[in-house]
Design a protein around this motif. Structure first.
Motif, PDB file in Angstrom:
ATOM      1  N   THR A 257       0.824  -1.209   0.000  1.00  0.00           N
ATOM      2  CA  THR A 257       0.000   0.000   0.000  1.00  0.00           C
ATOM      3  C   THR A 257       0.854   1.252   0.000  1.00  0.00           C
ATOM      4  N   GLU A 258       1.925   1.263   0.805  1.00  0.00           N
ATOM      5  CA  GLU A 258       2.747   2.470   0.893  1.00  0.00           C
ATOM      6  C   GLU A 258       3.430   2.793  -0.434  1.00  0.00           C
TER       7      GLU A 258
ATOM      8  N   LYS B 248      12.974   6.317  -0.593  1.00  0.00           N
ATOM      9  CA  LYS B 248      12.446   5.317   0.336  1.00  0.00           C
ATOM     10  C   LYS B 248      12.031   5.940   1.670  1.00  0.00           C
ATOM     11  N   MET B 249      12.502   7.159   1.922  1.00  0.00           N
ATOM     12  CA  MET B 249      12.040   7.860   3.114  1.00  0.00           C
ATOM     13  C   MET B 249      10.551   8.189   2.980  1.00  0.00           C
ATOM     14  N   TYR B 250      10.121   8.515   1.764  1.00  0.00           N
ATOM     15  CA  TYR B 250       8.703   8.806   1.536  1.00  0.00           C
ATOM     16  C   TYR B 250       7.865   7.537   1.666  1.00  0.00           C
ATOM     17  N   ILE B 251       8.410   6.439   1.182  1.00  0.00           N
ATOM     18  CA  ILE B 251       7.724   5.153   1.355  1.00  0.00           C
ATOM     19  C   ILE B 251       7.558   4.869   2.851  1.00  0.00           C
ATOM     20  N   THR B 252       8.609   5.193   3.616  1.00  0.00           N
ATOM     21  CA  THR B 252       8.553   4.978   5.066  1.00  0.00           C
ATOM     22  C   THR B 252       7.435   5.805   5.686  1.00  0.00           C
TER      23      THR B 252
ATOM     24  N   PHE C  67       2.083   6.059   8.176  1.00  0.00           N
ATOM     25  CA  PHE C  67       0.713   6.551   8.066  1.00  0.00           C
ATOM     26  C   PHE C  67      -0.289   5.388   8.106  1.00  0.00           C
ATOM     27  N   VAL C  68      -0.046   4.361   7.307  1.00  0.00           N
ATOM     28  CA  VAL C  68      -0.951   3.216   7.259  1.00  0.00           C
ATOM     29  C   VAL C  68      -1.024   2.524   8.622  1.00  0.00           C
TER      30      VAL C  68
ATOM     31  N   TYR D 140      14.137  11.926  10.751  1.00  0.00           N
ATOM     32  CA  TYR D 140      15.158  11.625  11.757  1.00  0.00           C
ATOM     33  C   TYR D 140      15.306  10.113  11.957  1.00  0.00           C
ATOM     34  N   VAL D 141      14.183   9.433  12.150  1.00  0.00           N
ATOM     35  CA  VAL D 141      14.232   7.992  12.412  1.00  0.00           C
ATOM     36  C   VAL D 141      14.746   7.246  11.184  1.00  0.00           C
ATOM     37  N   TRP D 142      14.278   7.643  10.010  1.00  0.00           N
ATOM     38  CA  TRP D 142      14.705   6.946   8.799  1.00  0.00           C
ATOM     39  C   TRP D 142      16.216   7.098   8.582  1.00  0.00           C
ATOM     40  N   ARG D 143      16.733   8.319   8.769  1.00  0.00           N
ATOM     41  CA  ARG D 143      18.176   8.525   8.550  1.00  0.00           C
ATOM     42  C   ARG D 143      18.993   7.780   9.611  1.00  0.00           C
ATOM     43  N   GLN D 144      18.467   7.703  10.801  1.00  0.00           N
ATOM     44  CA  GLN D 144      19.151   6.895  11.830  1.00  0.00           C
ATOM     45  C   GLN D 144      19.235   5.437  11.398  1.00  0.00           C
TER      46      GLN D 144
END
Length: 494
Positions: free
Chosen positions: A351-352, A425-429, A434-435, A456-460
């Motif tokens: 979905t994402e 892939k940050m946008y996918i995250t 959201f879902v 922040y979380v994604w880059r970590q």
């Protein structure tokens, strides 16, 4: 039509140089009086956008649309006035009668002409309405027989409007009812095939086209639609075969010449497209913006730069929102790569991924073409979230869209503003977050905070060195807010 609506109701005073609805309405009226209809349309659309509840603004825009030949769009606005804004604006019935007469729908025209005289027998348009009724009586001597044709045309117009709005299921129902009553009305079959294809049911669309060509061999619209289907299904062998077949066709009807030229342009055969579109241009074919759009592209890619620029000026006059889509802005290879990239996400299994594909599509210069042929339609019937998001970012068809859909869009907009194509892939995250959050009681009204925490979380997770202080400053939120939302994001990702 020749007359403008008389502003018999008070409107707010125009304040010079203030860009209010009244300001643009006055500019629209001045342009209309100068007979600069395209400029009048532009200003009046802006006035309606700023003040959609002002009946006079909406009515005058409808008058201009009618004079431009956009009768269906004009009628929709007149109906909006008499049903929602001002039930006493009787002159709308006169204009509706005129529009339906122009469309050849004499029964409808007569109905609204008579309604106008019943409601306002001494009105400003009484004489014109009586003349119209007399003319309709001559044209409509065999009333019952004409009524059957009226019914067919009304249904066909309704189906066309539904297709343009993206209401494919409703369009299919109307088209199937037409076919039931008129089993050899091939236009309905062709539109039915398009509706199924738009919904992602390519197999059914091809079956319908096959049926048309079996029963009506050589149907040009069916052949052109079949070529478009193969093109978007990436069946290059069939595309080449059909292009060669259609290149030998020399239509007699102007409508068929346009269909052939536009189809060749859509599949990238600009050499063949230019042959027919330039021919139509030379004989002063009065096309819509799509005609000039494809003429400009065909001219540009066959080395006729001046004609391309001339045609593009017409595109902008007829459809200002096409600004930025000039053929000289991008190469065919770039366009192809963009479409392939978006299609890849739309064909994803998660979905994402599909939501991100929809978001990319909404930002594409080629949005209209992508919306029409995207495989995303097959996801919508069984996935309300995807349909709601698509309605919001692409079709704008649902006025009651849930607030969380709008909020999710604003969050990714914030991420996009700060990062653009960096790390897709940050946008996918974000869409994954959201879902997942929809299963909880979380809400997304703090758009910057959600965006900051997601990045922040994604880059970590990618092993990048980043501080919460840096991300707080980047998104202009407090450090404590970042900490709070980082915790939410991590919980959802876990």
């Amino acid at each position: 039509m020749g007359k403008q609506l008389k502003p018999n109701r008070s409107t707010a005073k125009i304040i010079p140089f203030v860009q209010s609805g009244e300001y643009y309405f006055e500019k629209g009226i001045n342009a209309y009086r100068r007979r600069d209809l395209y400029k009048a349309k532009k200003y009046l659309e802006r006035a309606v956008q700023l003040n959609a509840r002002e009946a006079m603004f909406v009515s005058q825009l409808a008058v201009v649309l009618a004079e431009l030949g956009e009768y269906q769009a004009s009628n929709q606005l007149f109906f909006k006035v008499i049903h929602e804004l001002d039930r006493e604006m009787n002159e709308c019935f006169y204009f509706l009668a005129n529009n339906y007469a122009h469309l050849g729908l004499f029964r409808e025209a007569m109905k609204y002409a008579e309604t106008y005289l019943e409601r306002d027998p001494n009105g400003d348009f009484a004489d014109e309405t009586e003349d119209l009724i007399e003319l309709l009586s001559i044209e409509n001597e065999d009333y019952d027989e004409i009524g059957n044709q009226d019914d067919l045309i009304v249904k066909q117009e309704k189906a066309r409007t539904l297709l343009e709005k993206g209401d494919f299921r409703d369009a299919i129902n109307v088209l199937e009812s037409i076919i039931a009553d008129y089993p050899e009305f091939w236009s309905a079959y062709n539109n039915l095939a398009l509706a199924h294809f738009y919904m992602g049911n390519a197999k059914r669309a091809q079956e319908i086209i096959h049926e048309v060509l079996e029963r009506n061999p050589g149907n040009l619209h069916a052949l052109c639609n079949r070529l478009v289907f193969y093109y978007y299904l990436r069946d290059d062998k069939q595309v080449d075969r059909l292009v060669q077949q259609l290149a030998r066709v020399h239509p007699f009807l102007v409508e068929h010449r346009y269909k052939l030229g536009a189809t060749f342009a859509l599949v990238g055969r600009f050499d063949l497209a230019f042959k027919w579109l330039r021919h139509l241009y030379k004989i002063r074919f009065d096309g819509d913006y799509s005609f000039y759009y494809w003429l400009s592209y065909a001219a540009y890619y066959t080395g006729h730069d001046q004609l391309a620029k001339t045609a593009w000026e017409k595109v902008i006059n007829l459809s200002p929102d096409k600004q930025g889509q000039e053929p000289w802005n991008d190469s065919p290879l770039f366009i192809q790569k963009e479409i392939e990239k978006i299609t890849q996400w739309l064909n994803g299994t998660k979905t994402e991924e599909i939501l991100y594909g929809l978001y990319l599509m909404s930002k594409s210069l080629y949005k209209n073409e992508l919306v029409a042929y995207s495989n995303v339609k097959r996801h919508m019937a069984n996935h309300p979230l995807i349909k709601q998001f698509a309605d919001y970012v692409l079709f704008e068809t649902n006025p009651l869209i849930p607030v969380y859909i709008a909020d999710s869009h604003l969050v990714i907009n914030r991420l996009w503003e700060k990062n653009h194509f960096d790390d897709e892939k940050m946008y996918i995250t974000w869409f994954y977050i959201f879902v997942k959050a929809l299963e909880t009681t979380e809400h997304f009204s703090n758009h910057s905070a959600w965006a900051a925490a997601t990045e922040y979380v994604w880059r970590q997770q990618q092993g990048q060195y980043i501080t919460q202080k840096f991300i707080a400053e980047k998104y202009n939120v407090s450090l404590s807010t970042v900490k709070k939302y980082v915790k939410k994001v991590k919980e959802l990702l876990s």
